[in-house]
Design an enzyme around this catalytic site. Structure first.
Site, PDB file in Angstrom:
ATOM      1  CB  CYS A 278      -0.863  -0.112   1.303  1.00  0.00           C
ATOM      2  SG  CYS A 278      -1.745   1.478   1.788  1.00  0.00           S
TER       3      CYS A 278
ATOM      4  CB  CYS B  36       0.460   1.607   4.237  1.00  0.00           C
ATOM      5  SG  CYS B  36      -1.244   1.120   4.019  1.00  0.00           S
TER       6      CYS B  36
END
Length: 107
Positions: A31, A34
């Site tokens: 991600c 993230c």
């Protein structure tokens, strides 16, 4: 400097039911956002050492936790106090936004 605790199905309940506010970052290795917020979460872990608990849940390794809390987008950051969700943030945000959420639970 303190680091964020890796939370799993095994230790999650024990950690969130402690006496300090807990910020939990639901994330995944693949991600992009993230990866942007990861260093911010680690900084908060150092700054709030002893005052709050900062943890991370890898959604790929802990699908049960992700399902239990209805995590559909990552990063999702949940703030727990006394085992209950008291605040939520979806998506990457500046550090001060997360710090403010933690401070609100310490007041």
């Amino acid at each position: 400097m303190a680091k964020a605790i890796e939370l799993t199905d095994a230790n999650f309940e024990e950690i969130i039911n402690g006496d300090k506010p807990v910020l939990v970052d639901f994330w995944a290795e693949w991600c992009g956002p993230c990866k942007m917020i990861g260093p911010v979460v680690e900084e908060l872990a150092g700054e709030y050492d002893g005052k709050a608990v900062i943890g991370k849940v890898d959604v790929d390794s802990n699908p049960t936790l992700s399902a239990k809390y209805g995590i559909r987008s990552i990063p999702t950051l949940l703030v727990f106090k006394g085992g209950e969700i008291v605040d939520k943030q979806i998506g990457a945000v500046p550090k001060n936004v997360l710090a403010d959420k933690l401070e609100a639970q310490m007041a």
